[in-house]
Design an enzyme around this catalytic site. Sequence first.
Site, short mmCIF file in Angstrom:
data_model
loop_
_atom_site.label_atom_id
_atom_site.label_comp_id
_atom_site.label_asym_id
_atom_site.label_seq_id
_atom_site.Cartn_x
_atom_site.Cartn_y
_atom_site.Cartn_z
N ARG A 38 10.10 -20.89 -15.78
CA ARG A 38 10.42 -20.52 -17.16
C ARG A 38 9.48 -21.29 -18.09
NH1 ARG A 38 13.18 -16.17 -17.97
NH2 ARG A 38 15.08 -16.87 -16.94
N ASN B 142 19.47 -7.31 -26.20
CA ASN B 142 18.01 -7.18 -26.29
C ASN B 142 17.51 -5.94 -25.55
OD1 ASN B 142 17.73 -9.52 -27.77
ND2 ASN B 142 17.21 -10.81 -26.02
N HIS C 78 6.19 -11.75 -19.60
CA HIS C 78 6.07 -12.50 -18.34
C HIS C 78 4.63 -12.43 -17.84
CE1 HIS C 78 10.28 -12.94 -18.37
NE2 HIS C 78 10.63 -12.24 -17.32
N CYS D 246 12.75 -7.97 -13.61
CA CYS D 246 11.61 -7.81 -14.52
C CYS D 246 10.31 -8.33 -13.91
CB CYS D 246 11.90 -8.51 -15.85
SG CYS D 246 12.55 -10.18 -15.70
N SER E 144 13.04 -14.75 -23.09
CA SER E 144 13.82 -13.53 -23.33
C SER E 144 14.42 -13.00 -22.05
CB SER E 144 12.95 -12.46 -23.99
OG SER E 144 11.83 -12.15 -23.18
N GLY E 145 13.87 -13.41 -20.90
CA GLY E 145 14.47 -13.04 -19.63
C GLY E 145 15.86 -13.62 -19.44
N GLN F 108 7.56 -17.08 -16.81
CA GLN F 108 8.51 -16.13 -17.37
C GLN F 108 9.06 -16.58 -18.72
OE1 GLN F 108 10.06 -15.20 -12.90
NE2 GLN F 108 11.38 -14.44 -14.53
#
Length: 342
Positions: free
Chosen positions: A237, A13, A244, A132, A162-163, A159
């Site tokens: 999450r 990604n 985020h 991030c 995708s983290g 968050q």
Amino acid sequence: MGYRIVVAGATGNVGREVLAILAEREFPADEIAVLASARSQGDEVDYGETGRKLKIQNIEHFDPAGWDMAIFAIGSEATKLHAPRFAAAGCTVIDNSSLYRMDPDVPLIVPEVNPEAIDGYRAKNIIANPNCSTAQMVVALKPIHDAARITRVVVATYQSVSGAGKAGMDELFEQSRNIFVGDSAEPKKFTKQIAFNVIPHIDSFLDDGSTKEEWKMVVETKKILDPKIKVIATCVRVPVFVGHSEAITIEMAEELSAEDAQKILREAPGVMLVDKREDGGYVTPVEAVGDYATYVSRVRDDPTVENGLALWCVSDNLRKGAALNAVQIAELLGRRHLKKAA
């Protein structure tokens, strides 16, 4: 004359996002090498929307001699193997993993916040990209710190999956679909169901009850912005694919009103202030996707402390939180030190 640049982890990604941003920003690259593991060797990836295809090479066999810089998005274990090899060959490594962030000989850089710290990169020929969630927060905090000296930060993060990489995004999609049709939503990547839920747990737990993600926000903010700032974070999450969000409460040594903070943030590099006190007058993760900016909304006075502010901060974590910041570091390195491009 431009640069010879490597993107390692080009099939992931963040790696794909790095390539897209290099193309968008017309990074002065004379040559680009894209690397991944042996299983991806020979595959092709897009160089943004230029129509140009780049062929994946095996990082194990790649010779970094003669290359100017390499953006790594390959995780800590692979970075531990390859970053010293690239650095020793004269190819400056810009690393997205957590491996080198707290190394005193490796600068941890957010270009809008501490560009001068990059001057220490020669000690190991490695530059670290922050976590991030830290990256977007310090962009929002920097202009306020300059104006009124921040002493304490309390932050709760929201968050996106995708983290946690492609596996996290796949799990949210699959669980959401399964719940609608009555199938099982057992977690695989995450510790609990993420679809239609929130999980107050990112990374491993530490002895004091915090998680490693929370620890990262504390120590990285101190290294990037000011070691005297006290920080406590709760990292959560949420079932969002990309982007985020952070609810940040700030205490300052000096008085700064919400109105004055808005004026400062409106002019701050990397910040986009969207703060209309009306329905929809703020930014959400969906709106931040694909953008470079760190968005700030909901700036208001905190009456519970002597000099306090509260604000809402949103950014595309794959961009400012990872790929964009790495490309900005590459641009900064070129301007301040390599100076090959016109």
